[in-house]
Design an enzyme around this catalytic site. Structure first.
Site, short mmCIF file in Angstrom:
data_model
loop_
_atom_site.label_atom_id
_atom_site.label_comp_id
_atom_site.label_asym_id
_atom_site.label_seq_id
_atom_site.Cartn_x
_atom_site.Cartn_y
_atom_site.Cartn_z
N HIS A 1 0.80 -1.22 0.00
CA HIS A 1 0.00 0.00 0.00
C HIS A 1 0.84 1.28 0.00
CE1 HIS A 1 -4.43 1.11 1.10
NE2 HIS A 1 -4.00 1.75 0.02
N ASP B 1 -9.75 -0.44 3.91
CA ASP B 1 -8.56 -0.95 4.58
C ASP B 1 -8.90 -1.36 6.00
OD1 ASP B 1 -5.86 -1.37 5.40
OD2 ASP B 1 -5.16 0.32 4.23
N HIS C 1 -6.61 -0.98 8.18
CA HIS C 1 -5.70 -0.09 8.90
C HIS C 1 -5.86 1.34 8.40
CE1 HIS C 1 -3.93 -4.15 8.45
NE2 HIS C 1 -3.58 -4.01 9.72
N ASP D 1 -3.33 3.56 8.19
CA ASP D 1 -2.12 3.96 7.47
C ASP D 1 -1.76 5.42 7.72
OD1 ASP D 1 -1.99 1.40 6.51
OD2 ASP D 1 -2.76 1.86 4.53
N HIS E 1 4.44 1.07 4.37
CA HIS E 1 3.05 0.82 3.96
C HIS E 1 2.07 1.24 5.05
CE1 HIS E 1 2.47 -3.61 5.57
NE2 HIS E 1 3.05 -2.84 6.45
N ASP F 1 -7.26 -1.97 -0.35
CA ASP F 1 -6.32 -2.86 0.31
C ASP F 1 -7.04 -4.18 0.56
OD1 ASP F 1 -4.81 -4.25 2.35
OD2 ASP F 1 -3.82 -2.37 2.85
N ASP G 1 -6.63 -6.41 2.64
CA ASP G 1 -6.93 -6.76 4.04
C ASP G 1 -8.17 -6.05 4.58
OD1 ASP G 1 -6.19 -4.20 5.16
OD2 ASP G 1 -4.12 -4.85 5.42
N GLU H 1 -1.74 -5.02 -1.62
CA GLU H 1 -1.55 -5.94 -0.49
C GLU H 1 -2.12 -7.33 -0.73
OE1 GLU H 1 0.43 -5.32 1.92
OE2 GLU H 1 0.58 -3.12 2.06
#
Length: 321
Positions: free
Chosen positions: A110, A137, A139, A141, A154, A244, A246, A289
């Protein structure tokens, strides 16, 4: 399950360019460098062509290898290599946009979104368009060099794009920040560091975490996230999706380097993509990712291709815009 196809009503959706960026220099685990080829094995290009999209594949662009280096004096890992890959991403995405085609960045980790979104921000400034970024996502980030527990870049693209990451990355668009924090909408968060929670509040980011999705439902979350993308004036909005892998629950998408339990289900993710398609405003896309080394028989890549088809207008029934 059989589904009929509906032609996406944004004309830019009819021409797309795939840009393979095979690198994991910003990630904590090796394997995301194989993501672009896994998406090709899952037939991403032909799947889009069946929806009427004219696809051009640039192949995989070349860049520096992953040195798996120790942290530098600022606590970062592989900054020089990340900077080079993001410059490559920036230049490729900008060129595709200037050709009036829709760029689809195939990551890679990412970190690459720093380069792609910097290019899109530069393009939007030149074209007088307003940029809206949907960030799917697990996360946020939002780490910075000072707050990152790992030094992996990332975890810093959002802070970099908002002008708070490493200066070399933050300045890629030719302006710091590349775009205002108000341009972002983050959806699906469920793993956020304490320092990132502070950063989210400081930047006043629009965030719909998994609790919001549980309480409101994905339909209402997406309705709020996409507000302003319909009707008069929306033609001046460039909608970018940074996806992303994830974001998805690892039970259905195990092939990613930083999986977090409790993510969106298949149907929630598909609804998310279908509602984005309904706007007719999608103008650029990151897919990042995806880690085939952690996958089972390429099932995550195949799921991603299925979701991207929904993003480009495939739905269960024919629907009028």
């Amino acid at each position: 399950m059989k589904r009929s196809s509906s032609q996406a009503h944004n004309k830019r959706l009819t021409q797309a360019t795939l840009i393979g960026l095979p690198t994991d220099v910003g990630a904590s685990r090796l394997g995301a460098a194989m993501g672009p080829d896994a998406l090709r094995v899952a037939q991403l290009g032909p799947a889009l062509e069946r929806l009427g999209v004219r696809v051009h594949d640039l192949g995989n662009l070349a860049g520096p290898a992953n040195p798996r280096g120790a942290r530098d004096m600022d606590g970062l890992r592989n900054l020089a290599e990340c900077l080079r890959w993001n410059q490559i991403a920036h230049d490729a995405v900008l060129q595709v946009l200037e050709q009036n085609r829709l760029p689809i960045l195939l990551g890679g980790d990412h970190t690459l979104a720093t380069g792609s979104i910097s290019a899109i921000a530069r393009h939007c400034r030149a074209a007088g368009k307003q940029l809206r970024v949907l960030w799917l996502d697990a996360h946020s980030d939002c780490n910075t060099p000072a707050s990152s527990p790992t030094g992996n870049l990332h975890g810093m693209p959002v802070s970099s794009l908002c002008g708070l990451g490493p200066k070399e990355l933050a300045s890629l668009s030719g302006s710091i920040p590349a775009l205002p924090a108000s341009a972002f909408c983050q959806i699906g968060l469920r793993s956020v560091d304490e320092s990132e929670k502070h950063m989210i509040r400081e930047l006043n980011l629009e965030v719909y975490d998994m609790r919001a999705i549980d309480e409101l439902g994905m339909r209402e979350v997406m309705r709020r996230a996409l507000a302003g993308l319909f009707g008069p004036g929306s033609e001046d909005i460039h909608l970018h999706l940074s996806f992303d892998v994830d974001f998805l629950d690892p039970d259905i998408a195990p092939g990613t380097g930083t999986p977090v339990r409790g993510g969106p289900t298949y149907r929630e993710a598909q609804l998310c993509m279908e509602m984005i398609a309904d706007t007719g405003r999608l103008a650029s896309l990151d897919i990042v990712e995806l880690n085939p080394a952690l996958d089972m028989r390429n099932q995550t890549a195949e799921l991603v291709v299925d979701l991207v088809q929904s993003l480009f207008g495939q739905s269960t029934l024919m629907r009028t815009p």
